[in-house]
Design a protein around this motif. Structure first.
Motif, PDB file in Angstrom:
ATOM      1  N   ALA A 151      12.265   5.406  -2.773  1.00  0.00           N
ATOM      2  CA  ALA A 151      13.153   6.465  -3.271  1.00  0.00           C
ATOM      3  C   ALA A 151      13.368   6.329  -4.769  1.00  0.00           C
ATOM      4  N   PHE A 152      13.514   5.095  -5.252  1.00  0.00           N
ATOM      5  CA  PHE A 152      13.803   4.875  -6.670  1.00  0.00           C
ATOM      6  C   PHE A 152      12.586   5.086  -7.570  1.00  0.00           C
ATOM      7  N   LEU A 153      11.450   5.444  -6.997  1.00  0.00           N
ATOM      8  CA  LEU A 153      10.308   5.841  -7.813  1.00  0.00           C
ATOM      9  C   LEU A 153      10.523   7.217  -8.437  1.00  0.00           C
ATOM     10  N   ALA A 154      11.452   7.996  -7.882  1.00  0.00           N
ATOM     11  CA  ALA A 154      11.734   9.336  -8.414  1.00  0.00           C
ATOM     12  C   ALA A 154      12.552   9.233  -9.697  1.00  0.00           C
ATOM     13  N   LYS A 155      12.410  10.233 -10.560  1.00  0.00           N
ATOM     14  CA  LYS A 155      13.048  10.190 -11.876  1.00  0.00           C
ATOM     15  C   LYS A 155      14.300  11.054 -11.975  1.00  0.00           C
ATOM     16  N   ASP A 156      14.364  12.142 -11.191  1.00  0.00           N
ATOM     17  CA  ASP A 156      15.382  13.155 -11.454  1.00  0.00           C
ATOM     18  C   ASP A 156      16.501  13.229 -10.422  1.00  0.00           C
ATOM     19  N   ALA A 162       1.635   6.816  -6.845  1.00  0.00           N
ATOM     20  CA  ALA A 162       0.615   7.786  -7.251  1.00  0.00           C
ATOM     21  C   ALA A 162       1.093   9.209  -7.031  1.00  0.00           C
ATOM     22  N   VAL A 163       1.784   9.444  -5.912  1.00  0.00           N
ATOM     23  CA  VAL A 163       2.293  10.783  -5.612  1.00  0.00           C
ATOM     24  C   VAL A 163       3.319  11.217  -6.649  1.00  0.00           C
ATOM     25  N   ARG A 164       4.204  10.313  -7.032  1.00  0.00           N
ATOM     26  CA  ARG A 164       5.294  10.655  -7.953  1.00  0.00           C
ATOM     27  C   ARG A 164       4.924  10.452  -9.413  1.00  0.00           C
ATOM     28  N   GLY A 165       3.741   9.871  -9.661  1.00  0.00           N
ATOM     29  CA  GLY A 165       3.316   9.680 -11.035  1.00  0.00           C
ATOM     30  C   GLY A 165       4.161   8.685 -11.797  1.00  0.00           C
ATOM     31  N   SER A 166       4.701   7.692 -11.091  1.00  0.00           N
ATOM     32  CA  SER A 166       5.591   6.726 -11.726  1.00  0.00           C
ATOM     33  C   SER A 166       5.462   5.381 -11.019  1.00  0.00           C
ATOM     34  N   THR A 167       5.355   4.331 -11.809  1.00  0.00           N
ATOM     35  CA  THR A 167       5.330   3.002 -11.210  1.00  0.00           C
ATOM     36  C   THR A 167       6.750   2.489 -11.015  1.00  0.00           C
ATOM     37  N   GLY A 168       7.671   2.881 -11.889  1.00  0.00           N
ATOM     38  CA  GLY A 168       9.075   2.515 -11.733  1.00  0.00           C
ATOM     39  C   GLY A 168       9.307   1.018 -11.881  1.00  0.00           C
ATOM     40  N   ALA A 203       0.823  -1.211   0.000  1.00  0.00           N
ATOM     41  CA  ALA A 203       0.000   0.000   0.000  1.00  0.00           C
ATOM     42  C   ALA A 203       0.859   1.264   0.000  1.00  0.00           C
ATOM     43  N   TYR A 204       1.960   1.219   0.745  1.00  0.00           N
ATOM     44  CA  TYR A 204       2.839   2.386   0.817  1.00  0.00           C
ATOM     45  C   TYR A 204       3.466   2.685  -0.540  1.00  0.00           C
ATOM     46  N   LEU A 205       3.965   1.656  -1.212  1.00  0.00           N
ATOM     47  CA  LEU A 205       4.584   1.873  -2.515  1.00  0.00           C
ATOM     48  C   LEU A 205       3.546   2.273  -3.562  1.00  0.00           C
ATOM     49  N   ARG A 206       2.331   1.749  -3.440  1.00  0.00           N
ATOM     50  CA  ARG A 206       1.261   2.170  -4.344  1.00  0.00           C
ATOM     51  C   ARG A 206       0.955   3.652  -4.154  1.00  0.00           C
ATOM     52  N   HIS A 207       0.917   4.081  -2.890  1.00  0.00           N
ATOM     53  CA  HIS A 207       0.672   5.498  -2.581  1.00  0.00           C
ATOM     54  C   HIS A 207       1.796   6.378  -3.121  1.00  0.00           C
ATOM     55  N   MET A 208       3.048   5.978  -2.902  1.00  0.00           N
ATOM     56  CA  MET A 208       4.172   6.785  -3.375  1.00  0.00           C
ATOM     57  C   MET A 208       4.245   6.814  -4.894  1.00  0.00           C
ATOM     58  N   GLY A 214       9.617 -10.327   3.200  1.00  0.00           N
ATOM     59  CA  GLY A 214       8.543 -10.172   4.173  1.00  0.00           C
ATOM     60  C   GLY A 214       7.175 -10.325   3.531  1.00  0.00           C
ATOM     61  N   ASP A 215       6.155 -10.117   4.340  1.00  0.00           N
ATOM     62  CA  ASP A 215       4.780 -10.148   3.850  1.00  0.00           C
ATOM     63  C   ASP A 215       4.438  -8.754   3.317  1.00  0.00           C
ATOM     64  N   PRO A 216       4.211  -8.584   2.017  1.00  0.00           N
ATOM     65  CA  PRO A 216       3.941  -7.259   1.454  1.00  0.00           C
ATOM     66  C   PRO A 216       2.634  -6.644   1.940  1.00  0.00           C
ATOM     67  N   ASP A 217       1.772  -7.466   2.542  1.00  0.00           N
ATOM     68  CA  ASP A 217       0.496  -6.958   3.053  1.00  0.00           C
ATOM     69  C   ASP A 217       0.535  -6.670   4.550  1.00  0.00           C
ATOM     70  N   ALA A 218       1.676  -6.939   5.205  1.00  0.00           N
ATOM     71  CA  ALA A 218       1.810  -6.678   6.639  1.00  0.00           C
ATOM     72  C   ALA A 218       2.226  -5.230   6.868  1.00  0.00           C
ATOM     73  N   PRO A 219       1.849  -4.639   8.017  1.00  0.00           N
ATOM     74  CA  PRO A 219       2.304  -3.279   8.323  1.00  0.00           C
ATOM     75  C   PRO A 219       3.823  -3.186   8.285  1.00  0.00           C
TER      76      PRO A 219
END
Length: 252
Positions: free
Chosen positions: A129-134, A90-96, A83-88, A107-112
């Motif tokens: 961090a690597f979702l950023a482009k510049d 959307a914020v950065r406009g990049s799936t990366g 969920a966190y990476l999905r949110h980030m 780990g469990d990707p659905d665990a907190p």
């Protein structure tokens, strides 16, 4: 091109953590920020990333798409890694790219995120961090990684088209191809009691920075590192506790 012009940082009326820093970072360049403890490396990265404002000078040319990895990823996140990476994203406009899988997340990707191991939490932090482009601003990104993940991160940093700024006490980044090094000298050497506080608000950081006999070495993510004159160290500890801080360590 990112340019720092006479950038300085202090907390309250305390001593300068950074002062008159002039640096230039070219597009696509890998720069290793080196220096001893308290030299201002993390503070410099926070200013470049736009997380902290300088007390003096200015940063010119900072791009819009910035990925920032703090030295200590915030604890207690209730979002899952997925969920966190999905949110980030959307914020950065990049799936990366799927950096998390490349790093060997186990780990469990659905665990907190708060329930993950240190290594898996670090992998989530790197992936966002690597979702950023510049611009990638990475503070001790190799901390907590296993050998395999460390090698993958080195490959990711080398292949990145973004401008990359990194601190790395292990020396891994310094050995990468075409890495440039900037050495931070920091404030003049001083002696005293080193105190690290946690659960510290930005307002409390400013207040403590005004106290006589206190030098703020670094402040980030609810943590505050101080160098305190020995004669006032007991009073500083007592006052910090009354303000709701917790003491992580005290070293003489």
């Amino acid at each position: 091109m990112i340019r720092l012009e006479r950038v300085g940082k202090r907390y309250g009326r305390g001593p300068w953590v950074l002062q008159d820093v002039d640096l230039t970072f070219e597009p696509g360049e890998l720069t290793v920020i080196a220096g001893g403890n308290g030299s201002g490396k993390s503070t410099l990265l926070r200013i470049i990333a736009g997380v902290t404002s300088p007390s003096g000078g200015r940063v010119k040319g900072r791009p819009r798409s910035v990925g920032y990895l703090p030295e200590r990823f915030p604890a207690g996140l209730r979002l899952s890694a997925k969920a966190y990476l999905r949110h980030m994203s959307a914020v950065r406009g990049s799936t990366g790219a799927d950096v998390l899988d490349a790093l060997g997340f186990r780990g469990d990707p659905d665990a907190p995120i708060s329930t993950l191991s240190k290594g898996n939490t670090q992998k989530v932090a790197i992936a966002q961090a690597f979702l950023a482009k510049d611009l990638l601003v990475l503070d001790e990104p190799w901390t907590g990684l296993d050998t395999g993940a460390s090698a993958v991160l080195a490959e990711l940093v080398t292949a990145a088209e973004a401008t990359v700024l990194v601190t790395d006490h292990r020396g891994t980044a310094r050995a990468l191809p075409d890495a440039h090094e900037v050495v931070m000298q920091g404030p003049a050497a001083a002696t005293g009691v080193a105190i690290e506080l946690v659960q510290v608000s930005d307002l409390t950081t400013t207040v403590i920075g005004d106290w006589d006999g206190v030098r703020v070495l670094s402040a980030s993510d609810g943590r505050l590192s101080l160098l305190v004159e020995t004669a006032v160290s007991d009073r500083v500890l007592a006052d910090a506790l009354r303000m709701g801080c917790s003491v992580k360590s005290v070293r003489t």
